[in-house]
Motif scaffolding. Structure first.
Motif, PDB file in Angstrom:
ATOM      1  N   LYS A 203       0.797  -1.076  -0.099  1.00 22.65           N
ATOM      2  CA  LYS A 203      -0.173  -0.251  -0.015  1.00 22.65           C
ATOM      3  C   LYS A 203       0.935   1.198   0.168  1.00 22.65           C
ATOM      4  N   ALA A 204       2.050   1.345   1.027  1.00 20.95           N
ATOM      5  CA  ALA A 204       2.674   2.561   0.928  1.00 20.95           C
ATOM      6  C   ALA A 204       3.771   2.522  -0.230  1.00 20.95           C
ATOM      7  N   LEU A 205       4.094   1.536  -0.685  1.00 22.58           N
ATOM      8  CA  LEU A 205       5.102   1.774  -1.894  1.00 22.58           C
ATOM      9  C   LEU A 205       4.318   2.135  -3.081  1.00 22.58           C
ATOM     10  N   VAL A 206       2.929   1.764  -3.298  1.00 17.70           N
ATOM     11  CA  VAL A 206       2.079   2.136  -4.342  1.00 17.70           C
ATOM     12  C   VAL A 206       1.714   3.795  -4.263  1.00 17.70           C
ATOM     13  N   SER A 207       1.398   4.068  -2.980  1.00 16.67           N
ATOM     14  CA  SER A 207       1.051   5.295  -2.824  1.00 16.67           C
ATOM     15  C   SER A 207       1.844   6.343  -2.841  1.00 16.67           C
ATOM     16  N   ASN A 208       3.284   5.853  -2.663  1.00 21.55           N
ATOM     17  CA  ASN A 208       4.550   6.725  -2.962  1.00 21.55           C
ATOM     18  C   ASN A 208       4.572   7.035  -4.212  1.00 21.55           C
ATOM     19  N   ASP A 209       4.311   6.104  -5.258  1.00 20.36           N
ATOM     20  CA  ASP A 209       4.530   6.302  -6.672  1.00 20.36           C
ATOM     21  C   ASP A 209       3.230   7.339  -7.291  1.00 20.36           C
ATOM     22  N   CYS A 210       2.103   7.036  -6.475  1.00 19.70           N
ATOM     23  CA  CYS A 210       0.773   7.603  -7.152  1.00 19.70           C
ATOM     24  C   CYS A 210       0.239   8.082  -5.992  1.00 19.70           C
ATOM     25  N   SER A 211       0.182   9.417  -5.643  1.00 18.55           N
ATOM     26  CA  SER A 211      -0.495  10.283  -4.443  1.00 18.55           C
ATOM     27  C   SER A 211      -2.004   9.993  -4.399  1.00 18.55           C
ATOM     28  N   HIS A 212      -2.630   9.917  -5.780  1.00 19.65           N
ATOM     29  CA  HIS A 212      -4.184   9.684  -5.950  1.00 19.65           C
ATOM     30  C   HIS A 212      -4.748   8.528  -5.618  1.00 19.65           C
ATOM     31  N   THR A 213      -3.843   7.302  -5.023  1.00 24.46           N
ATOM     32  CA  THR A 213      -4.202   6.079  -4.724  1.00 24.46           C
ATOM     33  C   THR A 213      -4.599   6.052  -3.240  1.00 24.46           C
ATOM     34  N   TYR A 214      -5.594   5.628  -3.025  1.00 27.42           N
ATOM     35  CA  TYR A 214      -5.892   5.312  -1.483  1.00 27.42           C
ATOM     36  C   TYR A 214      -6.263   3.860  -1.250  1.00 27.42           C
ATOM     37  N   TYR A 215      -6.071   3.412  -0.177  1.00 25.77           N
ATOM     38  CA  TYR A 215      -6.102   2.158   0.276  1.00 25.77           C
ATOM     39  C   TYR A 215      -7.517   1.747   0.963  1.00 25.77           C
ATOM     40  N   ILE A 216      -8.196   0.534   0.708  1.00 24.86           N
ATOM     41  CA  ILE A 216      -9.413   0.299   1.540  1.00 24.86           C
ATOM     42  C   ILE A 216      -9.126  -1.370   1.833  1.00 24.86           C
ATOM     43  N   HIS A 217      -9.268  -1.534   3.167  1.00 21.64           N
ATOM     44  CA  HIS A 217      -9.225  -2.927   3.448  1.00 21.64           C
ATOM     45  C   HIS A 217     -10.314  -3.845   3.219  1.00 21.64           C
ATOM     46  N   CYS A 218     -10.190  -4.908   2.512  1.00 20.26           N
ATOM     47  CA  CYS A 218     -11.184  -5.827   1.828  1.00 20.26           C
ATOM     48  C   CYS A 218     -12.471  -5.487   2.650  1.00 20.26           C
ATOM     49  N   PHE A 219     -13.466  -5.190   2.431  1.00 23.84           N
ATOM     50  CA  PHE A 219     -14.802  -5.211   3.036  1.00 23.84           C
ATOM     51  C   PHE A 219     -15.261  -6.413   3.608  1.00 23.84           C
ATOM     52  N   VAL A 220     -15.291  -7.493   2.785  1.00 25.13           N
ATOM     53  CA  VAL A 220     -15.694  -8.765   3.252  1.00 25.13           C
ATOM     54  C   VAL A 220     -14.670  -9.513   4.026  1.00 25.13           C
ATOM     55  N   HIS A 221     -13.601  -9.074   3.866  1.00 19.12           N
ATOM     56  CA  HIS A 221     -12.560  -9.714   4.858  1.00 19.12           C
ATOM     57  C   HIS A 221     -12.514  -8.948   6.130  1.00 19.12           C
ATOM     58  N   ARG A 222     -12.823  -7.749   6.163  1.00 16.69           N
ATOM     59  CA  ARG A 222     -12.726  -7.086   7.243  1.00 16.69           C
ATOM     60  C   ARG A 222     -14.182  -7.277   8.071  1.00 16.69           C
ATOM     61  N   LEU A 223     -15.352  -7.401   7.419  1.00 12.41           N
ATOM     62  CA  LEU A 223     -16.612  -7.739   8.196  1.00 12.41           C
ATOM     63  C   LEU A 223     -16.569  -9.201   8.727  1.00 12.41           C
ATOM     64  N   GLN A 224     -15.703 -10.087   8.041  1.00 11.19           N
ATOM     65  CA  GLN A 224     -15.728 -11.399   8.506  1.00 11.19           C
ATOM     66  C   GLN A 224     -14.794 -11.618   9.807  1.00 11.19           C
ATOM     67  N   ALA A 293     -14.886 -24.608   9.451  1.00 15.76           N
ATOM     68  CA  ALA A 293     -14.918 -22.913   9.482  1.00 15.76           C
ATOM     69  C   ALA A 293     -13.636 -22.299   9.550  1.00 15.76           C
ATOM     70  N   GLY A 294     -13.416 -21.315   8.740  1.00 16.97           N
ATOM     71  CA  GLY A 294     -11.903 -20.722   8.765  1.00 16.97           C
ATOM     72  C   GLY A 294     -12.479 -19.175   9.195  1.00 16.97           C
ATOM     73  N   ASP A 295     -11.524 -18.559  10.065  1.00 16.63           N
ATOM     74  CA  ASP A 295     -11.803 -17.190  10.454  1.00 16.63           C
ATOM     75  C   ASP A 295     -11.599 -16.136   9.450  1.00 16.63           C
ATOM     76  N   ALA A 296     -10.778 -16.260   8.520  1.00 17.30           N
ATOM     77  CA  ALA A 296     -10.744 -15.396   7.330  1.00 17.30           C
ATOM     78  C   ALA A 296     -11.446 -15.651   5.959  1.00 17.30           C
ATOM     79  N   CYS A 297     -12.258 -16.766   6.055  1.00 12.88           N
ATOM     80  CA  CYS A 297     -13.154 -17.211   4.718  1.00 12.88           C
ATOM     81  C   CYS A 297     -14.504 -16.994   5.169  1.00 12.88           C
ATOM     82  N   TRP A 298     -14.934 -15.955   4.177  1.00 16.51           N
ATOM     83  CA  TRP A 298     -16.320 -15.279   4.034  1.00 16.51           C
ATOM     84  C   TRP A 298     -17.324 -16.740   4.157  1.00 16.51           C
ATOM     85  N   GLY A 299     -18.258 -16.634   4.862  1.00 21.14           N
ATOM     86  CA  GLY A 299     -19.562 -17.571   4.762  1.00 21.14           C
ATOM     87  C   GLY A 299     -18.922 -19.034   5.494  1.00 21.14           C
TER      88      GLY A 299
END
Length: 331
Positions: A203-224, A293-299
């Motif tokens: 995330k940091a390396l890409v943002s350094n090269d492109c200041s317009h890029t913002y990071y979003i933690h995967c919504f499904v993964h975050r909700l799970q 059942a896996g903690d990181a596997c949605w559903g």
């Protein structure tokens, strides 16, 4: 170099010696292989097996389907049978080349759809069955009709999962398809430090090269992860899933138990159908087994509970049998 070349075997000379019938036969031979590759690729099936020798009783999908095609068409069978020994239309190398052509055509179509639009990157990495690290890339963009698209753009082998390696691979793919990194507007990764690290993460390396890029933690993964963390604070819920996990592990630890579970499930379905308490029809009453059942596997938690509900009685029978026949304390 020219003097060393056997002029009689020069590719141009060979092609000029082909007549129209030979060209048609070669094209038909290749078309048969292309069609089989297309079917297997679209269905997501494996191409090869462990034993593809001529005396093998199971030569796996590609050769089996090709044999099936040949059995229904005498002309195709004749063309393949009379093909020269150096015509490797069925070889793994040719299969990979055909797949590579399909892959390039799909990526080219996706690139044309993107056009000059801004886009988002969704990246994840995982280890495949051969224990090699693979990185998957998905590109999210809005097409010319205003619809959000998320096409799968490919899987790339990475020698390691360091941030610099992942970044170089991503940039290489984007550059190869004339996609400017300055057009990236969002990054979507999981919560691993390699991906979302504030200073040295991808995330940091890409943002350094492109200041317009913002990071979003995967919504499904975050909700799970949030749901799993919250549920663990409820003692009864945590106890339930611990016991569920124990049941799945005990039953799934033995191939013999799994086979017995499936057999009992078939008998249960037959009984319910007989007393008309279960609907029948295409796609209904599929034979399944218990799911982990896996903690990181949605559903996965819902699937695990549902699998136990569907085959509750057969599972109880297996557990009772383990209790009666078990010869160690844990059993």
């Amino acid at each position: 170099m020219t003097d060393l070349m056997n002029q009689s075997q020069h590719i141009q000379k060979v092609l000029e010696n082909f007549n129209s019938d030979q060209i048609a036969s070669n094209r038909l031979h290749l078309k048969a292989s292309i069609d089989v590759v297309k079917v297997l690729a679209f269905q997501g099936l494996a191409f090869r097996g462990r034993d593809e020798s001529s005396d093998s009783i199971n030569r796996e999908n590609f050769l089996k389907i090709l044999d099936l095609v040949v059995s229904y068409n005498e002309y195709v069978a004749e063309v393949i049978e009379k093909a020269p020994k150096n015509a490797f239309y069925k070889s793994p190398k040719i299969q990979k080349e055909i797949l590579h052509v399909f892959s390039n055509k799909v990526k080219k179509a996706i690139r044309e759809e993107i056009g000059d639009a801004k886009f988002c990157l969704i990246v994840d990495e995982a280890r495949d069955e051969s224990m090699k690290d693979q990185m998957t890339i998905i590109i999210r963009f809005v097409d010319k009709d205003g619809f959000v698209r998320e096409p799968f753009f490919g899987v790339v082998h990475v020698p390691d999962t360091t941030t610099l390696t992942l970044k170089d691979k991503i940039y290489s793919i984007l550059s190869h398809h004339s996609l400017d990194i300055q057009d990236i507007r969002r990054q979507g990764y999981d919560s691993a430090n390699t991906m979302r690290g504030e200073w040295n993460g991808l995330k940091a390396l890409v943002s350094n090269d492109c200041s317009h890029t913002y990071y979003i933690h995967c919504f499904v993964h975050r909700l799970q992860l949030a749901l799993v963390a919250v549920s663990k604070e409820v003692i009864l819920v945590q106890s339930f899933f611990n016991r569920l996990s124990s049941i799945v592990n005990v039953v799934g630890a033995s191939c013999k138990r799994i086979e017995q579970l499936k057999k009992d499930y078939v008998d249960q379905i037959a009984y319910f159908v007989e007393i008309r308490k279960l609907e029948t029809g295409r796609g209904l009453n599929q034979i399944s087994t218990l799911q982990w059942a896996g903690d990181a596997c949605w559903g996965s938690h819902l699937r695990s509970i549902s699998s136990l509900v569907n085959i509750f009685s057969p599972t109880c029978e297996i557990l009772l049998k383990i209790i009666k026949e078990g010869n160690i304390t844990s059993q």
